[in-house]
Design an enzyme around this catalytic site. Structure first.
Site, mmCIF file in Angstrom:
data_model
loop_
_atom_site.group_PDB
_atom_site.id
_atom_site.type_symbol
_atom_site.label_atom_id
_atom_site.label_comp_id
_atom_site.label_asym_id
_atom_site.label_seq_id
_atom_site.Cartn_x
_atom_site.Cartn_y
_atom_site.Cartn_z
ATOM 1 N N HIS A 100 0.844 -1.200 0.000
ATOM 2 C CA HIS A 100 0.000 0.000 0.000
ATOM 3 C C HIS A 100 0.868 1.234 0.000
ATOM 4 C CE1 HIS A 100 -3.222 2.763 0.987
ATOM 5 N NE2 HIS A 100 -4.025 1.832 0.549
ATOM 6 N N ASP A 128 -7.969 -5.499 0.077
ATOM 7 C CA ASP A 128 -8.471 -6.384 -0.980
ATOM 8 C C ASP A 128 -8.074 -7.838 -0.788
ATOM 9 O OD1 ASP A 128 -9.795 -4.430 -2.494
ATOM 10 O OD2 ASP A 128 -7.875 -3.700 -3.241
#
Ligand code: CMC
Length: 441
Positions: A302, A359
């Protein structure tokens, strides 16, 4: 007020340092070009604050995510998605009357304009639901013009939030060749979506509380994430004073890519690929470490979170519960857990501080709920709508805001002289018949 100094070509420039309410610091370089002729170069905007915002706070080092000051863990445990949507859009939690009215409006406004139904007949059966979603949201501005005007902004906000779930469910129904099912006011936002997906004219669908709660949780943890790729797109488009629907439609397109919201679909496809390949997850860890393979571990890494993604933590815990309660066993969950276990110990991932993101586990929950893989990113989009709307609204209400217009450093050819096609060497030496000419691009 503290300041920062920049020395270029022997000249010194002083800039104000801005401090956020959580102690974040920024150097305000908005006068840099006018004063010095220089710009900053920051590919991917990793160090660029594009706005001041009161909506969402993230501390990537500490794994903190708060909407309007409320920690995501508390909202996920105790609030429901419509309440969270209201909080994001209007900046405060609704009181009892406001909440009852808001929920009612979210159902009453669920019905699409009858003419919009015609669009569904003309998309090919193979159309990706994200393409349908983005097109349908953009098309709403043709049915509800004036969607950027002050007087109608609130009704368009509620209409968009309400109709998004209908559009999503209808696109699924269409792909199956089944008739559309309309929402009911007695159902919650999440339950209505599930019923519109799974009920048929022949058979009513009883929404299980486990499914309803799971979907509500998934929508809540996706509801905003400050200046990510899609939210920045919404702001970018909206900064030209484009209307609400046009701006959000652009955000949906930005979300679709596998590096952003499309990762939830990509994670499941990756896990399925590993299973088909005999379940050798270590092979895929090695591939992810090999830059030449072009393979990345989807659902990992991320831009902002560098220790853990708090949303992934919530969903990992929910994943076990939901699968348990629904009585589903999924071999992909074992592969995911093994992959995570190995990656978290591996130097490559440890050094780069790559952790599972939101996710990584969301797709496994969607699968257990029977949601088809190509609908996963659509559900991310429905969840993210309140955040996009809040970002668009905040930007629009900032009367000092300017059109978004970054600069660049040009590294192309210097000035050169244009020659007509007949003067250019290669055409002269190898003339082609007129009919086969194509324009150089
Ligand atoms: N697998 C393997 N290596 C990775 C991964 C990954 N998933 N993510 C980053 N890296 C490596 C990358 O190769 C680079 O290595 P090096 O420093 O040796 O060149 C380093 O880690 C930094 O990566 P980056 O691409 O510069 O990081 P970024 O901040 O630009 O990208 C990201 C962030 C999320 C796009 C990226 O981590 C990625 O592609 N992840 C997989 C896709 C994914 O799961 N996306 C969903 C993000 S969360 C949902 C959302 O809000 O969008």
């Amino acid at each position: 007020m503290s300041t920062a100094k920049l020395v270029v070509d022997g000249k010194e420039y002083e800039f104000p340092v801005v401090e956020g309410t959580e102690g974040e610091h920024a150097i305000d370089i908005s006068t840099l070009r006018a004063r010095s002729g220089y710009i900053t170069l920051d590919p991917g905007y990793a160090n660029t604050g594009s706005c001041k915002s009161e909506i969402t706070f993230i501390d990537g080092e500490k794994g903190i995510l708060r909407y309007r000051g409320y920690p995501i863990e508390e909202l996920a445990a105790s609030a429901r998605f419509p309440e969270v949507a209201y909080l994001l859009v209007y900046g405060h939690l609704p009181d009892q009357d406001e909440l009852v009215d808001w929920r009612r409006q979210l159902t009453l406004n669920s019905f699409m304009h009858e003419s919009m139904h015609n669009f569904f007949d003309n998309f090919p059966p193979t159309a990706h639901p994200m393409a349908i979603m983005s097109s349908m949201v953009a098309s709403m501005s043709t049915f509800y013009p004036g969607s950027g005007e002050d007087e109608t902004v609130d009704e368009n906000i509620v209409r968009l939030l309400a109709q998004a779930k209908t559009i999503a469910a209808f696109s699924y129904k269409k792909s199956r060749g089944e008739p559309m099912v309309y929402p009911l006011t007695s159902y919650s936002y999440a339950a209505n979506f599930l019923r519109m997906m799974y009920a048929t004219p022949a058979e009513e669908y009883d929404v299980s509380p486990v499914m309803e709660r799971a979907l509500d949780l998934l929508l809540t943890v996706h509801a905003d994430h400050e200046q990510n790729c899609s939210a920045s797109t919404v702001r970018m488009v909206g900064s030209s004073q484009a209307n609400l629907y046009a701006s959000i439609s652009a955000g949906i397109s930005a979300l679709w890519g596998p590096l952003h919201g499309g990762a939830n679909q990509a994670v499941i496809e990756m896990l399925e690929g590993i299973r088909r390949d005999g379940g050798d997850y270590k092979k895929y860890i090695n591939m992810a470490k090999d830059k030449n393979s072009g393979f990345r571990l989807m659902g990992f890494g991320h831009r902002v979170y560098k220790n853990f993604d708090p949303r992934a933590k919530i969903l990992k815990a929910a994943c076990d519960d939901v699968l348990d309660e629904l009585g589903v066993t999924d071999p992909l969950l074992d592969i995911a857990k093994n992959l995570e276990g190995v990656a978290l110990e591996d130097d490559f991932f440890v050094e780069r501080r790559l952790y599972p993101n939101v996710d990584f586990y969301s797709g496994i929950i969607y699968r257990a709920m029977g949601i088809p893989t190509n609908m996963f990113t659509v559900l991310f989009a429905i969840g993210r709508l309140p955040g996009w709307i809040a970002q668009w609204k905040e930007m629009r209400e900032d009367r000092a805001g300017r059109i978004h217009r970054p600069r660049q450093i040009y590294v192309g050819k210097n000035k050169r002289v244009f020659k007509s096609v007949s003067q250019r060497e290669h055409v002269e030496s190898a003339p082609r018949p007129f009919a086969t000419w194509s324009y150089d691009t």
